[in-house]
Motif scaffolding. Structure first.
Motif, short mmCIF file in Angstrom:
data_model
loop_
_atom_site.label_atom_id
_atom_site.label_comp_id
_atom_site.label_asym_id
_atom_site.label_seq_id
_atom_site.Cartn_x
_atom_site.Cartn_y
_atom_site.Cartn_z
N GLY A 165 0.82 -1.20 0.00
CA GLY A 165 0.00 0.00 0.00
C GLY A 165 0.85 1.24 0.00
N THR A 166 1.94 1.20 0.74
CA THR A 166 2.85 2.36 0.76
C THR A 166 3.48 2.57 -0.59
N PHE A 167 3.88 1.45 -1.23
CA PHE A 167 4.49 1.56 -2.55
C PHE A 167 3.49 2.07 -3.58
N ALA A 168 2.21 1.68 -3.41
CA ALA A 168 1.21 2.08 -4.39
C ALA A 168 0.92 3.57 -4.30
N GLN A 169 1.20 4.16 -3.16
CA GLN A 169 0.92 5.57 -3.01
C GLN A 169 1.91 6.44 -3.79
N ILE A 170 3.04 5.89 -4.13
CA ILE A 170 4.07 6.64 -4.86
C ILE A 170 3.88 6.42 -6.35
N GLU A 171 3.67 7.49 -7.05
CA GLU A 171 3.47 7.43 -8.50
C GLU A 171 4.83 7.40 -9.19
N VAL A 172 5.02 6.41 -10.04
CA VAL A 172 6.26 6.29 -10.79
C VAL A 172 6.06 6.91 -12.17
N ILE A 173 6.85 7.94 -12.45
CA ILE A 173 6.74 8.65 -13.72
C ILE A 173 7.72 8.03 -14.71
N GLN A 174 7.24 7.80 -15.90
CA GLN A 174 8.08 7.18 -16.92
C GLN A 174 9.03 8.21 -17.56
N TYR A 175 9.83 8.76 -16.73
CA TYR A 175 10.82 9.75 -17.20
C TYR A 175 12.18 9.33 -16.67
N VAL A 176 13.16 9.32 -17.54
CA VAL A 176 14.52 8.91 -17.17
C VAL A 176 15.43 10.13 -17.24
N PRO A 177 15.93 10.60 -16.12
CA PRO A 177 16.87 11.74 -16.17
C PRO A 177 18.10 11.38 -17.01
N ARG A 178 18.66 12.40 -17.63
CA ARG A 178 19.81 12.17 -18.50
C ARG A 178 20.68 13.43 -18.54
N VAL A 179 21.91 13.24 -18.90
CA VAL A 179 22.80 14.37 -19.15
C VAL A 179 22.28 15.12 -20.37
#
Length: 267
Positions: A13-27
């Motif tokens: 439940g704790t993990f589900a509360q965090i939204e994972v954005i499909q963005y990969v930081p890059r140089v």
């Protein structure tokens, strides 16, 4: 068994509360000097990434970790759990670049902006300036991600970046200074320029020495002595051609001498 299931459900439940954005930081892809240095690197700004997930009061942080420490990093649940820059070697991660959604707007004018990681050398040894964006202490490798937090803890995060390796400074003992490694043209040009500089310098010194010696041997010129004897305040002489010269004054006539008196002789 029941306690284990409850713990598992709570963690899910704790993990589900965090939204994972499909963005990969890059140089950043921009062509720029110093994109990656020995202690910094420039990230592309995550514009338009958090717009639909965070509020204006939420905080957005950048997480910097060593590559082998990403699996052990835990998203903080409150501000007190945020790892500072000073604990990088103990926690193998730190969070920096605290900002808000206003710093990453969907603006075409700011599409080329970059984030310089490791750019604050002044806060390196000052714990009161956390969150510090201090210089990275080793070539790495490093990985980064962005986290959005509210008063309850982490609410959204991006994916981890790929490994980022900094430039490694070359030791001075390994710098090749042997002339044989240089090109023949460069050596010839260097020798010719050195000879020309030496000849010009030698000629200038000889000229100066010769002039000083000549003045010392001959003494001051004769015209200098003559100028000293002349009138220090010379006057200019000129003739007035329109007025004839005045003739000389004749001397006065001689004065008449009295005639001698005649005396009568008595006979």
């Amino acid at each position: 068994m029941e306690s284990f299931l409850l713990l598992l459900l709570a963690s899910v439940g704790t993990f589900a509360q965090i939204e994972v954005i499909q963005y990969v930081p890059r140089v950043t892809d921009q062509v720029m000097e110093g994109k990656v240095t020995a202690s910094t690197f420039a990230l592309a700004s995550p514009n338009c990434v958090f717009d639909s997930l965070v509020n204006a009061t939420d905080e957005i942080w950048l997480v910097v970790t060593f590559t082998n420490a990403t699996s052990s990093f835990k998203n903080p649940t409150n501000l007190q759990e945020i790892p500072p820059y000073e604990n990088l070697y103990s926690t193998h991660a730190y969070m920096t670049m605290k900002s808000t959604i206003s710093h990453y707007p969907c603006d075409k004018d700011k599409a080329g902006s970059v984030l310089r990681v490791g750019n604050e050398s002044t806060c390196k040894n000052d714990n009161s300036l956390t969150p510090c964006n201090g210089p990275l202490p080793s070539p790495g490798t490093y990985r980064v991600k962005f986290i959005a937090m509210d008063s309850k803890g982490s609410k959204a995060e991006t994916r981890w970046s790929g490994p980022i390796t900094l430039n490694k400074a070359q030791a001075w003992q390994t710098v090749d200074t042997w002339p044989g490694r240089r090109s023949g043209d460069m050596i010839v040009i260097t020798v010719i320029l050195s000879i020309l500089c030496g000849v010009v310098t030698l000629g200038f010194l000889c000229t100066v020495c010769y002039e000083c010696f000549k003045l010392r041997q001959n003494g001051p010129p004769e015209n200098v002595e003559q100028q000293r004897q002349e009138d220090p305040f010379p006057r200019s002489h000129y003739d007035t051609h329109h007025i004839p010269p005045t003739p000389p004054v004749p001397p006065p006539p001689p004065m008449d001498t009295p005639a001698p008196e005649l005396t009568t002789a008595s006979f």
